[in-house]
Design an enzyme around this catalytic site. Structure first.
Site, PDB file in Angstrom:
ATOM      1  N   ARG A  81       0.828  -1.081  -0.013  1.00 14.82           N
ATOM      2  CA  ARG A  81       0.069  -0.062   0.163  1.00 14.82           C
ATOM      3  C   ARG A  81       1.016   1.278   0.052  1.00 14.82           C
ATOM      4  O   ARG A  81       1.877   1.178   0.593  1.00 14.82           O
ATOM      5  CB  ARG A  81      -0.933  -0.023   1.192  1.00 14.82           C
ATOM      6  CG  ARG A  81      -2.027  -1.026   1.274  1.00 14.82           C
ATOM      7  CD  ARG A  81      -2.830  -0.793   2.430  1.00 14.82           C
ATOM      8  NE  ARG A  81      -2.234  -1.078   3.670  1.00 14.82           N
ATOM      9  CZ  ARG A  81      -1.747  -0.310   4.612  1.00 14.82           C
ATOM     10  NH1 ARG A  81      -1.765   1.017   4.205  1.00 14.82           N
ATOM     11  NH2 ARG A  81      -1.324  -0.449   5.903  1.00 14.82           N
ATOM     12  N   TYR A 220      -1.294  -3.504  -7.179  1.00 11.97           N
ATOM     13  CA  TYR A 220      -0.968  -4.255  -5.873  1.00 11.97           C
ATOM     14  C   TYR A 220      -2.108  -4.234  -4.545  1.00 11.97           C
ATOM     15  O   TYR A 220      -2.630  -3.007  -4.419  1.00 11.97           O
ATOM     16  CB  TYR A 220       0.173  -4.075  -5.177  1.00 11.97           C
ATOM     17  CG  TYR A 220       0.841  -4.910  -4.668  1.00 11.97           C
ATOM     18  CD1 TYR A 220       1.527  -6.099  -4.841  1.00 11.97           C
ATOM     19  CD2 TYR A 220       0.439  -5.208  -2.907  1.00 11.97           C
ATOM     20  CE1 TYR A 220       1.985  -7.178  -4.270  1.00 11.97           C
ATOM     21  CE2 TYR A 220       0.935  -6.132  -2.448  1.00 11.97           C
ATOM     22  CZ  TYR A 220       1.593  -7.137  -2.734  1.00 11.97           C
ATOM     23  OH  TYR A 220       2.091  -8.258  -1.900  1.00 11.97           O
ATOM     24  N   GLY A 222      -4.124  -3.820  -1.531  1.00 15.16           N
ATOM     25  CA  GLY A 222      -5.034  -2.716  -0.971  1.00 15.16           C
ATOM     26  C   GLY A 222      -5.151  -1.559  -1.954  1.00 15.16           C
ATOM     27  O   GLY A 222      -6.139  -0.645  -1.951  1.00 15.16           O
ATOM     28  N   LYS A 229      -9.550  -2.375   1.595  1.00 14.66           N
ATOM     29  CA  LYS A 229      -8.996  -1.035   2.635  1.00 14.66           C
ATOM     30  C   LYS A 229     -10.086  -0.035   1.968  1.00 14.66           C
ATOM     31  O   LYS A 229     -10.344   0.831   2.847  1.00 14.66           O
ATOM     32  CB  LYS A 229      -7.559  -0.941   2.579  1.00 14.66           C
ATOM     33  CG  LYS A 229      -7.040  -1.997   2.939  1.00 14.66           C
ATOM     34  CD  LYS A 229      -7.328  -2.593   4.139  1.00 14.66           C
ATOM     35  CE  LYS A 229      -6.109  -3.429   4.765  1.00 14.66           C
ATOM     36  NZ  LYS A 229      -6.419  -4.103   6.141  1.00 14.66           N
ATOM     37  N   HIS A 249     -11.203  -2.166  11.455  1.00 16.84           N
ATOM     38  CA  HIS A 249     -10.069  -3.132  11.011  1.00 16.84           C
ATOM     39  C   HIS A 249      -9.846  -4.211  12.081  1.00 16.84           C
ATOM     40  O   HIS A 249      -8.839  -4.311  12.935  1.00 16.84           O
ATOM     41  CB  HIS A 249      -8.848  -2.041  10.920  1.00 16.84           C
ATOM     42  CG  HIS A 249      -7.647  -2.670  10.204  1.00 16.84           C
ATOM     43  ND1 HIS A 249      -6.537  -2.262  10.281  1.00 16.84           N
ATOM     44  CD2 HIS A 249      -7.549  -3.779   9.324  1.00 16.84           C
ATOM     45  CE1 HIS A 249      -5.492  -2.942   9.852  1.00 16.84           C
ATOM     46  NE2 HIS A 249      -6.125  -3.772   9.230  1.00 16.84           N
ATOM     47  N   SER A 271      -1.369  -3.234  11.009  1.00 20.10           N
ATOM     48  CA  SER A 271      -1.027  -4.179   9.674  1.00 20.10           C
ATOM     49  C   SER A 271       0.050  -4.932  10.337  1.00 20.10           C
ATOM     50  O   SER A 271       1.103  -4.488  11.199  1.00 20.10           O
ATOM     51  CB  SER A 271      -0.475  -3.305   8.639  1.00 20.10           C
ATOM     52  OG  SER A 271      -1.613  -2.576   8.452  1.00 20.10           O
ATOM     53  N   CYS A 273       0.881  -7.103  12.605  1.00 22.59           N
ATOM     54  CA  CYS A 273       0.894  -7.607  14.251  1.00 22.59           C
ATOM     55  C   CYS A 273       0.426  -9.118  14.141  1.00 22.59           C
ATOM     56  O   CYS A 273       0.136  -9.442  15.625  1.00 22.59           O
ATOM     57  CB  CYS A 273       0.135  -6.731  14.577  1.00 22.59           C
ATOM     58  SG  CYS A 273       1.113  -5.167  15.219  1.00 22.59           S
ATOM     59  N   LYS A 275      -2.494 -10.371  13.072  1.00 19.31           N
ATOM     60  CA  LYS A 275      -3.974 -10.649  13.009  1.00 19.31           C
ATOM     61  C   LYS A 275      -4.436 -12.138  12.258  1.00 19.31           C
ATOM     62  O   LYS A 275      -5.259 -12.675  13.040  1.00 19.31           O
ATOM     63  CB  LYS A 275      -4.693  -9.545  12.255  1.00 19.31           C
ATOM     64  CG  LYS A 275      -5.239  -8.508  13.089  1.00 19.31           C
ATOM     65  CD  LYS A 275      -5.419  -7.245  12.513  1.00 19.31           C
ATOM     66  CE  LYS A 275      -6.751  -7.433  11.734  1.00 19.31           C
ATOM     67  NZ  LYS A 275      -6.832  -6.094  10.855  1.00 19.31           N
ATOM     68  N   ASP A 296      -9.414  -9.610   9.095  1.00 14.37           N
ATOM     69  CA  ASP A 296      -9.007  -8.229   8.929  1.00 14.37           C
ATOM     70  C   ASP A 296      -9.985  -7.055   9.011  1.00 14.37           C
ATOM     71  O   ASP A 296      -9.679  -6.124   9.419  1.00 14.37           O
ATOM     72  CB  ASP A 296      -8.449  -8.029   7.377  1.00 14.37           C
ATOM     73  CG  ASP A 296      -7.592  -7.075   7.085  1.00 14.37           C
ATOM     74  OD1 ASP A 296      -6.839  -6.638   7.940  1.00 14.37           O
ATOM     75  OD2 ASP A 296      -7.803  -6.386   6.028  1.00 14.37           O
ATOM     76  N   ARG A 388       2.242 -12.020  -0.495  1.00 15.80           N
ATOM     77  CA  ARG A 388       0.902 -12.484   0.016  1.00 15.80           C
ATOM     78  C   ARG A 388       0.227 -13.976  -0.677  1.00 15.80           C
ATOM     79  O   ARG A 388       0.879 -14.220  -1.746  1.00 15.80           O
ATOM     80  CB  ARG A 388      -0.076 -11.457  -0.579  1.00 15.80           C
ATOM     81  CG  ARG A 388       0.271  -9.853   0.074  1.00 15.80           C
ATOM     82  CD  ARG A 388      -0.378  -9.838   1.483  1.00 15.80           C
ATOM     83  NE  ARG A 388       0.077  -8.425   2.277  1.00 15.80           N
ATOM     84  CZ  ARG A 388      -0.355  -8.253   3.422  1.00 15.80           C
ATOM     85  NH1 ARG A 388      -1.420  -8.783   4.029  1.00 15.80           N
ATOM     86  NH2 ARG A 388       0.189  -7.118   4.031  1.00 15.80           N
ATOM     87  N   ARG A 419       2.100  -3.471  18.671  1.00 13.55           N
ATOM     88  CA  ARG A 419       3.515  -4.268  18.715  1.00 13.55           C
ATOM     89  C   ARG A 419       4.393  -3.242  19.432  1.00 13.55           C
ATOM     90  O   ARG A 419       4.922  -2.187  19.164  1.00 13.55           O
ATOM     91  CB  ARG A 419       4.118  -4.599  17.322  1.00 13.55           C
ATOM     92  CG  ARG A 419       5.413  -5.267  17.173  1.00 13.55           C
ATOM     93  CD  ARG A 419       5.834  -5.376  15.866  1.00 13.55           C
ATOM     94  NE  ARG A 419       5.166  -6.419  15.092  1.00 13.55           N
ATOM     95  CZ  ARG A 419       5.669  -7.567  15.144  1.00 13.55           C
ATOM     96  NH1 ARG A 419       6.785  -7.688  15.571  1.00 13.55           N
ATOM     97  NH2 ARG A 419       4.908  -8.356  14.371  1.00 13.55           N
TER      98      ARG A 419
END
Ligand code: O2Y
Ligand code: MN
Length: 616
Positions: A81, A220, A222, A229, A249, A271, A273, A275, A296, A388, A419
């Site tokens: 992004r 690419y 998002g 997003k 989110h 982003s 972390c 999820k 997400d 990804r 984090r």
């Protein structure tokens, strides 16, 4: 082919005059070779794959090892992004707020029209009708993306619900979000197409007032898959504010205890972390079960019983590949075992994909994400850190059976996290909703590679929405507070977690991954009034004895360290928090500024308000 009448021929399946008109306007601006309305069928998916293979964008993977899957390699300069190229174009700059890039909508549209003029020459304009959320759910929303990228079409097939049933839901006058996307590389003359066209000029623009997205120059993630997003967060959170719901989110997970009682948890983390790992966690605590509903995004709305009901607007996972292994997240790996798209991963000699940490031993030979031969001796990573996998949610071994329930699932607890190597304890429960909103509003995290930009610096990321909030964040905080004061609301409890606290030598204090189920058990039991907490200046914490540590081999004192409230350290947070809030000026709700005063007062008060047991 450029005459409008010829474009019209392909649109006969669309019954919505407003949609037809918009497609024709875009076609006459972008001048594609042809227009194709997507039906969402497997045949169409295969056609996109064929087009990508022919163009040199994709390589089919070994059918035996990874059925119906491809590897795609992007341009090395189009890998994440682009927050510095992302704009919120509201009429008033203040409505975008200080955390967004802003431009006047008319000015931006004029620039974009110039860029989009003729931008699709020689390409197909795909009309992608998609639904965010189950097509039959009242909580879902429809969008239409117009894109010249077969990679986008294929990914949208996995990430959303695409096709005729969406047009059916739209009817003749239904509302939809308009998303226009081009890779920004018209095909001139006989020149060969590039495997991944990449324009130097990139704009990811949102027009929240008119529910539009214009994205130019990036193919690419998002930036290009506009349902994710751009729609499901940046535009949806504005709709949510206007209509009294929430677009967040957040992952959604289902926890079931050994007695068979289930609760639903939504969790917001910045982003990268972990999820996806948390959403699909394999609990180490015997008898507990975790199932996934989403990794997400969560859309939440009050039900008739006053509870917040959540749906996952997506239908797939666009997960970070590096670091995903049978140890860290077996369920993600199994989800991507077939019918998946891998982007910027490495390729093995036998036609499968590989990435760092996937296996204990590195393969002897690979082709890396930049198409170069690679060996473990190469001295560089084989895979881009933001590589990804795109994989269908239905393939997840722990997908909750109700993940597509039109009514959504009632949320019992909301987790915020980030984090943080220092200061922030493993878990803290908010005193109440307002305090929980304060915890969310002050979320902070050390940055990673999910977005282009610096790695490793600390940034405040309120509710993990910093890159995704389509309006002034001060107003967004006010919306959260308003949700909390809704009459008859039966609100989820709010918690803050930090799996990443380190000791002075830089070692993680908490093992993370499946062991996080011990924290989830405490959260679950708090919601049921079955676990102890102790009031501290920063919120309610478990004492070491309040967490289930049976079978956990932590060095003596570690649990105390990971739960410690370092008062001097927290006093040092007060000024940065005030500065963070000050940027929102008069849009900052007074109730949250009062929360900073409250925290400061509690820290100053010494032990008088800390250490009191807040029992079950
Ligand atoms: O869209 C990208 O290029 C990667 S960022 C991403 C992808 C999936 C889920 N979340 C994120 C994020 O940045 O939060
Ligand atoms: Mn995300």
């Amino acid at each position: 082919m450029t005459a409008t009448s010829e474009y019209t021929a392909g649109l006969s399946g669309i019954k919505h005059p407003g949609l037809v008109q918009w497609v024709l306007e875009v076609a006459s601006l972008c001048k594609p070779e042809r227009v194709q309305v997507c039906d969402g069928s497997p045949a169409e998916y295969n056609e996109m794959i064929r087009a990508m293979v022919q163009q040199g964008t994709a390589i089919p993977l070994n059918e035996e090892k990874r059925p119906n899957s491809i590897l795609v390699r992007s341009d090395p300069a189009d890998v994440a992004r682009v927050e510095d190229r992302t704009y919120i174009c509201s009429r008033q700059r203040e409505d975008a707020g200080p955390t967004n890039n802003w431009e006047d909508p008319e000015k931006m549209k004029a620039q974009l029209r110039d860029l989009f003029a003729g931008a699709m020459a020689g390409r197909t304009l795909y009309v992608i009708p998609y639904c965010m959320g189950p097509v039959e759910s009242p909580l879902s929303k429809v969008g239409v993306e117009l894109s010249d990228s077969p990679y986008v079409v294929a990914n949208m097939h996995i990430m959303t619900r695409v096709g005729a049933r969406v047009l059916e839901r739209l009817g003749v006058d239904g509302e939809f979000v308009r998303g226009l996307h081009s890779v920004g590389a018209p095909l001139e003359g006989e020149a060969a197409d590039s495997p991944w066209p990449n324009s130097k000029t990139k704009y990811i623009c949102h027009f929240p007032e008119t529910r539009e997205i214009w994205s130019f120059g990036s193919g690419y993630g998002g930036n290009a898959l506009l349902g994710k997003k751009c729609h499901a967060l940046r535009i949806a959170c504005v709709q949510a504010r206007d209509e009294g719901w929430m677009a967040e989110h957040m992952l959604i997970m289902k926890l079931t205890n050994p007695e068979g009682v289930a609760k639903y948890v939504a969790a917001a983390f910045p982003s990268a972390c972990g999820k996806t790992n948390l959403a699909m966690l394999v609990p180490t605590v015997p008898g507990w079960k975790v199932e996934t509903l989403g990794d997400d995004i969560a859309w939440m709305r009050f039900g008739a019983d006053g509870r917040l009901y959540a749906i996952n607007p997506e239908a797939g996972f666009f997960g970070v590949a590096p670091g995903t292994s049978m140890e860290s997240n077996p369920n993600a790996l199994l989800t991507a075992a077939s019918n998946s798209i891998f982007t910027n991963c490495a390729m093995t000699p036998d036609g499968d994909v590989w990435w760092e940490s996937m296996t204990a031993t590195k393969p002897a030979n690979l082709v890396d994400w930049k198409r170069r031969p690679w060996t473990p001796q190469s001295g560089r990573k084989a895979v881009h850190p933001n590589a990804r996998f795109t994989a269908p949610s239905r393939q997840c071994p722990v997908i909750a059976p109700e993940w597509e329930s039109p009514a959504g699932v009632p949320i019992d607890a909301i987790l915020f996290g980030g984090r943080r190597a220092k200061l922030v304890p493993l878990v803290t429960e908010a005193f109440d909703w307002q305090h929980g909103v304060f915890l969310g509003a002050t979320c902070s995290s050390e940055t990673t590679a999910a977005a282009a930009g610096a790695v490793g610096s600390l940034r405040r990321d309120p509710m993990a929405m910093l890159p995704f909030c389509g309006y002034n964040m001060g107003d967004y905080f006010a919306h959260w507070l308003k949700i909390g004061s809704t009459e008859g609301a039966v609100l989820p409890r709010i918690f803050y977690v930090n799996w990443f606290r380190q000791d002075d030598a830089g070692n993680f204090l908490w093992p993370g991954f499946g062991e996080n189920s011990r924290v989830l058990q405490w959260v679950f039991d708090r919601c049921d009034g079955k676990a102890n907490a102790t009031d501290t200046a920063i919120g309610r914490l478990p004492e070491p004895a309040d967490l289930n540590t049976s079978g956990l081999n932590l060095a003596p004192g570690t649990l105390e360290q990971v739960l410690a409230v370092d008062k001097a350290g927290w006093q040092g947070e007060i000024e940065p928090i005030r500065k963070h809030f000050a940027q929102f000026g008069d849009r900052m709700p007074a109730a949250l500024s009062a929360q900073v005063d409250g925290l400061e007062a509690r820290l100053k008060a010494g032990s008088c308000c800390c250490g009191s047991k807040h029992g079950k």
